[in-house]
Design an enzyme around this catalytic site. Structure first.
Site, PDB file in Angstrom:
ATOM      1  N   GLN A  19      -0.782   2.025  -1.369  1.00  0.00           N
ATOM      2  CA  GLN A  19       0.019   3.026  -0.656  1.00  0.00           C
ATOM      3  C   GLN A  19       1.293   3.386  -1.412  1.00  0.00           C
ATOM      4  OE1 GLN A  19       0.602   0.110   2.755  1.00  0.00           O
ATOM      5  NE2 GLN A  19       2.550   1.184   2.913  1.00  0.00           N
ATOM      6  N   CYS A  66       0.775   2.660   5.815  1.00  0.00           N
ATOM      7  CA  CYS A  66      -0.274   1.649   5.961  1.00  0.00           C
ATOM      8  C   CYS A  66      -1.270   2.072   7.034  1.00  0.00           C
ATOM      9  CB  CYS A  66       0.351   0.321   6.342  1.00  0.00           C
ATOM     10  SG  CYS A  66       1.263   0.391   7.897  1.00  0.00           S
ATOM     11  N   HIS A  92       2.827  -3.702  10.410  1.00  0.00           N
ATOM     12  CA  HIS A  92       1.987  -3.326   9.275  1.00  0.00           C
ATOM     13  C   HIS A  92       0.558  -3.155   9.782  1.00  0.00           C
ATOM     14  CE1 HIS A  92       0.748  -2.866   5.191  1.00  0.00           C
ATOM     15  NE2 HIS A  92       0.102  -4.013   5.110  1.00  0.00           N
ATOM     16  N   ASN A 133      -6.054  -5.012   2.393  1.00  0.00           N
ATOM     17  CA  ASN A 133      -4.688  -4.494   2.447  1.00  0.00           C
ATOM     18  C   ASN A 133      -4.590  -3.253   1.551  1.00  0.00           C
ATOM     19  OD1 ASN A 133      -2.000  -4.293   3.116  1.00  0.00           O
ATOM     20  ND2 ASN A 133      -1.370  -6.214   2.134  1.00  0.00           N
TER      21      ASN A 133
END
Ligand SMILES: *[C@@H]1O[C@H](CO)[C@@H](O)[C@H](O)[C@H]1NC(C)=O
Length: 358
Positions: free
Chosen positions: A157, A163, A303, A324
């Site tokens: 990102q 996110c 997150h 992630n």
């Protein structure tokens, strides 16, 4: 000569106080050696990560941040090692990764970006959970959607707090692969630029459920290749051109019942699932490898990641496999394993607000 050197010199010369001054000087020597060590560790880290600074002043400031972070990381790892050597469960390990010269505030601002939903927005979910009658006895012992070709490569990102877009996109990519047999990388940038209704605010944060609603309303989402990621807020161009074509579509979304890891497993057994998490603390930020237990993590959500499987580590610890969006150099090739079965809100709050596209 500065005032403090003058005073020190005076003390050394004053006989009876000489011993005390000598001890202080020895202490200064150890501190100087320690400073040199941290400084050379920082230099090595800079070379490893290709980091450069504007000037010496900026470098000195970053060195101080690096020093504080390295201290946290070293003592965390030392405690984990000691626990393991004493026969206990050591959990995960930390490393001075690419975020090691950022302060907490800087990191939170650019690397997370999950907006906690207002009560009204949370209640707007349909309430239906299509996997409610699925028996966990029928779920596989372990599962990895990557092995089924339903997960695209790890993305990054960058310095944009979106996110939420990466989490939602990974879940949609997975569902599209399961439904159509085709794995297509989809556009986070379209969500950042165009999904501006509700609480979604591009790089300033957003919500996965709102992203799913946008994709359903818009009749699908563009491919990454036709609407590539730029890591900054931009003008929506999903109307025409390459950004107009829809590469995958969904009908909407459902929320996983909160605080219920069994329900989360029922969902993940069927498709990748978007998960909100506490990813702001140093024990998550500097994650290197192992199963992250959640102690010290907190369950406040800030997150978002995507659950793409689960399993059991060689020492018997159950974990969730999370994708992630901090690049492949973070954690275990861009992934983190988070302890499973800790009850209620889950480790780092993972069971609090999970959802998936339908
Ligand atoms: C689950 O089972 C109950 C009882 O048979 C039924 O009423 C409900 O509709 C089922 N839920 C789903 C999502 O199929």
């Amino acid at each position: 000569m500065t005032l403090s050197t003058l005073i020190l010199t005076a003390l050394v010369m004053s006989g009876a106080l000489g011993a005390l001054a000598a001890r202080e000087l020895a202490g200064d020597g150890a501190a100087a050696a320690d400073a040199a060590m941290v400084s050379s560790r920082h230099e090595k880290w800079m070379a490893e990560h290709g980091r450069t600074y504007r000037d010496e002043e900026e470098k000195a400031r970053r060195l101080e941040v690096f020093r504080a972070n390295a201290k946290l990381i070293d003592s965390f790892n030392a405690a984990a090692k000691e626990e393991e050597e004493g026969g206990g469960w050591g959990g995960h390990r930390l490393v001075t990764n690419k975020f090691a010269d950022l302060t907490d505030e800087e990191f939170r601002a650019v690397r997370t970006g999950y907006q906690r939903p207002l009560a009204a927005a949370a209640a707007a979910g349909s309430g239906r959970f299509q996997y409610e009658n699925f028996s966990l006895a029928a779920a596989p012992q372990s599962l990895d959607w990557r092995a089924m070709g339903a997960v695209t490569g790890v993305k990054d990102q960058g310095s944009c707090g979106c996110c939420w877009a990466f989490s939602a996109v990974a879940a949609v990519e997975g569902l599209a692969k399961i439904r159509t047999g085709q794995l297509v990388s989809l556009s986070e940038q379209e969500l950042v630029d165009c999904d501006v209704r509700g609480v979604d605010e591009g790089c300033e944060g957003g919500l996965m459920d709102d992203a799913f609603q946008y994709i359903a309303r818009r009749g699908g989402l563009a491919a990454e290749s036709s609407y590539p990621y730029r890591a900054e807020d931009g003008t929506c161009r999903a109307g025409g051109g390459g950004g107009g074509a829809r590469a995958a579509s969904i009908r909407g979304y459902e929320d996983v019942p909160a605080n219920n890891e069994g329900a989360l497993m029922a969902a993940v057994a069927h498709q990748p699932v978007s998960v909100a998490i506490n990813g702001a603390g140093y024990i998550f930020r500097f994650y290197d490898r192992g199963v992250l237990g959640g102690a010290g993590c907190g369950t406040e959500l800030n997150h978002a990641v995507t659950a793409v499987g689960y399993g059991t580590a060689s020492d018997g610890t159950g974990y969730w496999l999370m994708k992630n969006s901090w690049g492949a150099s973070w954690g275990e090739g861009g992934y983190v394993r988070i302890r499973r079965g800790v009850g209620r809100e889950g480790a780092c709050g993972i069971a609090k607000l999970a959802s998936y596209p339908v």
